[in-house]
Motif scaffolding. Structure first.
Motif, PDB file in Angstrom:
ATOM      1  N   PHE A   1      -5.854  66.923  40.783  1.00 54.30           N
ATOM      2  CA  PHE A   1      -4.938  67.660  41.650  1.00 54.30           C
ATOM      3  C   PHE A   1      -4.275  66.717  42.646  1.00 54.30           C
ATOM      4  CE2 PHE A   1      -6.109  72.423  41.519  1.00 54.30           C
ATOM      5  CZ  PHE A   1      -6.122  72.386  40.138  1.00 54.30           C
TER       6      PHE A   1
ATOM      7  N   THR B   1      -0.303  66.359  42.905  1.00 50.54           N
ATOM      8  CA  THR B   1       0.297  66.785  44.180  1.00 50.54           C
ATOM      9  C   THR B   1       1.111  65.667  44.809  1.00 50.54           C
ATOM     10  OG1 THR B   1      -1.502  68.351  44.574  1.00 50.54           O
ATOM     11  CG2 THR B   1      -0.219  67.658  46.480  1.00 50.54           C
TER      12      THR B   1
ATOM     13  N   GLU C   1       5.063  66.791  45.612  1.00 53.04           N
ATOM     14  CA  GLU C   1       5.296  67.340  46.954  1.00 53.04           C
ATOM     15  C   GLU C   1       6.664  66.962  47.524  1.00 53.04           C
ATOM     16  OE1 GLU C   1       1.197  68.384  49.329  1.00 53.04           O
ATOM     17  OE2 GLU C   1       1.852  66.295  49.292  1.00 53.04           O
TER      18      GLU C   1
ATOM     19  N   ALA D   1      -1.967  73.954  46.707  1.00 51.47           N
ATOM     20  CA  ALA D   1      -2.983  73.544  45.729  1.00 51.47           C
ATOM     21  C   ALA D   1      -4.317  74.133  46.171  1.00 51.47           C
ATOM     22  CB  ALA D   1      -3.065  72.022  45.637  1.00 51.47           C
TER      23      ALA D   1
END
Length: 397
Positions: free
Chosen positions: A243, A247, A251, A263
């Protein structure tokens, strides 16, 4: 009555009592003898039944022993201390004849290497599938070991053939996809050769030609990735790390387009779930799904990346608040080059699906028109104990 007469009467009475007692004892003895004979017969019958059952169990034990010896799969019996108490010839051929008496955890650490599948292991050049069952209340276990090397090779060959077939089917679509940006780039490049062109126009045409060439380069890269397939790799990557990688990549894009991004589920037990495979490929698949969700949303929309542990699996979902996907085209979204937007190669979802499948997982689409859509990935993960051991070993190294 004289004294002799009285004594004779008393003696007669004593004889009468003695005769009665003797008669009773004789009858009791006969009854006891009859009972003993009956019990002897019953014992003989019981002994015969026990002998028959013993012979049947002995014959069954011999048949089971012959069956275990003939089985092509390995069978290993562990006692309550996880020590190997019995192994058939197939298991001895895999792990050596000295397997009896060894602790299974030590044997597994020395001869087995984990794969991307939770219940499959590498033993030198062989790929083994190991299933475990409880044997008794004392903690014993029985392991059934299958050599799935040939089956895995056939599966890999099938996946490769599927990719080749898909490449053949999309050749015409690829030619069309390449022609458009190439023709546009050639047009802008031709304008750059005009001597009367001003500096500002020349810069503008150069930027547009460069953009089209970059689009062409990305299309070629996606096609090569889809055709070649991503190598699975042997990374031990946690859901939290996966993750984090995804991310970090998306982002800035979400902030730029004004779309909210969250998330969830990357902490706690779910976040520590360990997936074996290619960290780069898995993170790239998530990025593809997140970019697809971003393109489905307008400013003010929101996208959620969530993770959850489910026994020996992890579930990852990417949910958006976009317009959703019509039911009649939901079955085509994973097809190469299929896209409902003017921009994009139409390979993002196809590549993500190929990566997930190569890691032994599945991907599903859930969508209601007008209410966004959700892509759900399910991947095998190491059991909690194995994940902890793997983490400890990596820390020790």
């Amino acid at each position: 009555m004289t004294t002799v007469t009285r004594e004779a009467q008393e003696l007669q009475k004593a004889f009468d009592v003695f005769n009665q007692v003797s008669l009773v004892l004789s009858e009791s003895y006969q009854a006891l003898q009859t009972r003993v004979e009956s019990l002897t017969n019953e014992l003989a019958v019981a002994n015969g039944e026990l002998r028959r059952q013993y012979e049947e169990k002995e014959a069954l034990s011999e048949r089971l022993a012959l069956l275990l010896d003939a089985l092509p799969a390995g069978v290993v019996v562990l006692d309550g201390e996880a020590r190997v108490s019995q192994a058939n010839p197939a298991a001895c051929a895999l792990f050596g004849p000295a397997i009896i008496g060894r602790l299974w955890p030590e044997l597994a650490r020395s001869q087995l290497a984990a794969t991307e599948a939770a219940d499959e292991w590498l033993c030198e050049a062989r790929r083994l599938a190991i299933t475990e069952s409880a044997l008794d209340s004392a903690g014993g276990r029985i392991l059934l070991i299958h050599d799935v090397t040939a089956a895995h090779a056939a599966k890999s060959a099938l996946e490769r053939n599927r990719r080749l077939v898909a490449m053949g089917e999309m050749a015409a679509a690829l030619a069309h996809q390449l022609r458009t940006p190439l023709a546009t780039a050639l047009l802008y490049s031709a304008n750059l050769a005009q001597p009367e062109l001003g500096v500002a126009a020349r810069v503008r045409f150069a930027e547009k030609a460069t953009a089209q060439l970059k689009r062409l380069e990305r299309l070629i890269q996606d096609v090569l990735l889809f055709a070649r397939g991503e190598r699975i790799g042997r990374d031990h990557v946690s859901l939290r790390e996966l993750f984090g990688d995804a991310t970090q990549s998306v982002e800035p894009l979400f902030r730029e387009q004004g779309v909210s991004f969250r998330a969830l589920g990357a902490s706690g037990e779910a976040g520590e779930a360990i997936i074996i495979g290619s960290r780069k490929a898995l993170a790239g698949a998530l990025v593809n799904l997140l970019e697809n969700a971003l393109q489905a949303c307008s400013a003010g929309g929101d996208v959620t990346l969530a993770g959850e542990r489910q026994a020996a699996q992890v579930s990852i979902s990417v949910r958006d608040s976009g317009a959703g996907i019509a039911p009649e085209i939901q079955g085509r979204v994973f097809e190469p080059f299929f896209t409902t937007r003017g921009q994009g190669t139409g390979l993002g979802l196809a590549i993500a699906l190929a990566v997930v499948r190569s890691h032994g997982g599945t991907m599903q689409l859930r969508s209601v028109l007008g209410h966004g859509c959700e892509f759900v990935i399910t991947l095998p993960a190491l059991p909690v104990r194995a994940a902890i051991d793997s983490t400890d070993e990596s820390d020790g190294s």
